[in-house]
Design a protein around this motif. Structure first.
Motif, PDB file in Angstrom:
ATOM      1  N   ALA A  66     -63.714  25.043 -61.785  1.00 26.97           N
ATOM      2  CA  ALA A  66     -63.420  25.024 -60.353  1.00 26.97           C
ATOM      3  C   ALA A  66     -64.371  25.908 -59.549  1.00 26.97           C
ATOM      4  O   ALA A  66     -64.541  25.705 -58.351  1.00 26.97           O
ATOM      5  CB  ALA A  66     -61.978  25.461 -60.113  1.00 26.97           C
ATOM      6  N   ASP A  67     -65.019  26.870 -60.198  1.00 26.98           N
ATOM      7  CA  ASP A  67     -65.946  27.746 -59.489  1.00 26.98           C
ATOM      8  C   ASP A  67     -67.408  27.378 -59.755  1.00 26.98           C
ATOM      9  O   ASP A  67     -68.316  28.151 -59.466  1.00 26.98           O
ATOM     10  CB  ASP A  67     -65.694  29.207 -59.850  1.00 26.98           C
ATOM     11  N   SER A  68     -67.644  26.172 -60.273  1.00 22.33           N
ATOM     12  CA  SER A  68     -69.018  25.738 -60.559  1.00 22.33           C
ATOM     13  C   SER A  68     -69.745  25.381 -59.255  1.00 22.33           C
ATOM     14  O   SER A  68     -69.114  25.178 -58.225  1.00 22.33           O
ATOM     15  CB  SER A  68     -69.009  24.543 -61.513  1.00 22.33           C
ATOM     16  N   PRO A  69     -71.063  25.295 -59.286  1.00 23.03           N
ATOM     17  CA  PRO A  69     -71.826  25.045 -58.054  1.00 23.03           C
ATOM     18  C   PRO A  69     -71.532  23.705 -57.376  1.00 23.03           C
ATOM     19  O   PRO A  69     -71.674  23.593 -56.167  1.00 23.03           O
ATOM     20  CB  PRO A  69     -73.285  25.072 -58.520  1.00 23.03           C
ATOM     21  N   LEU A  70     -71.093  22.694 -58.117  1.00 19.33           N
ATOM     22  CA  LEU A  70     -70.832  21.383 -57.519  1.00 19.33           C
ATOM     23  C   LEU A  70     -69.348  21.018 -57.521  1.00 19.33           C
ATOM     24  O   LEU A  70     -68.990  19.848 -57.450  1.00 19.33           O
ATOM     25  CB  LEU A  70     -71.626  20.297 -58.257  1.00 19.33           C
TER      26      LEU A  70
END
Length: 139
Positions: A66-70
């Motif tokens: 959920a905190d990934s760049p995309l």
């Protein structure tokens, strides 16, 4: 690849990039039927926050990425929602195209197959033909 295929391939890529980069911004903000079915039995406010009732959505947790760049149909760090959504769509199309193109490149044909031992095959075929044809006695 044949030269006739390149315009079709590039045209398809261009259409996919336009759809992902521009048209995706005009999609519904509530497109997922699964989300709406999980909210049945609960009351929600205008921000889609659960305010009461009992429904399966109350057990929902954030995804591991959920905190990934995309994550969440956008690019983290870009404040403009239109640009963030469009850029994430374009990046997704390019990554998918590159991955799929790489798989097709690996699976491509590399030329005609050459027989392993053509001389041995011919000799055994001649022997089989001689045994299968009736003898006239003049051999």
């Amino acid at each position: 690849m044949n030269k006739r295929h390149w315009p079709f391939l590039l045209g398809g890529l261009l259409v996919a990039l336009v759809l992902a980069g521009v048209v995706s911004n005009y999609a519904s903000s509530h497109p997922d039927g699964l989300d709406s079915s999980l909210l049945k039995g609960c009351t929600v406010n205008a921000d889609d926050e659960i305010t009461g009732g009992s429904c399966p959505a109350q057990q929902a947790k954030d995804h591991e990425l959920a905190d990934s760049p995309l994550a969440d149909y956008g690019v983290r760090g870009i404040g403009n929602d239109f640009v963030s959504t469009g850029l994430s769509g374009v990046l997704g199309v390019l990554l998918t195209f590159a991955f799929g193109g790489g798989l097709f490149w690996l699976a491509r044909r590399r030329g005609p197959a050459t027989p392993a031992a053509p001389a041995a095959t011919t000799a055994s075929a001649d022997a089989a033909d001689g045994a299968a044809t009736p003898s006239s006695g003049t051999r």
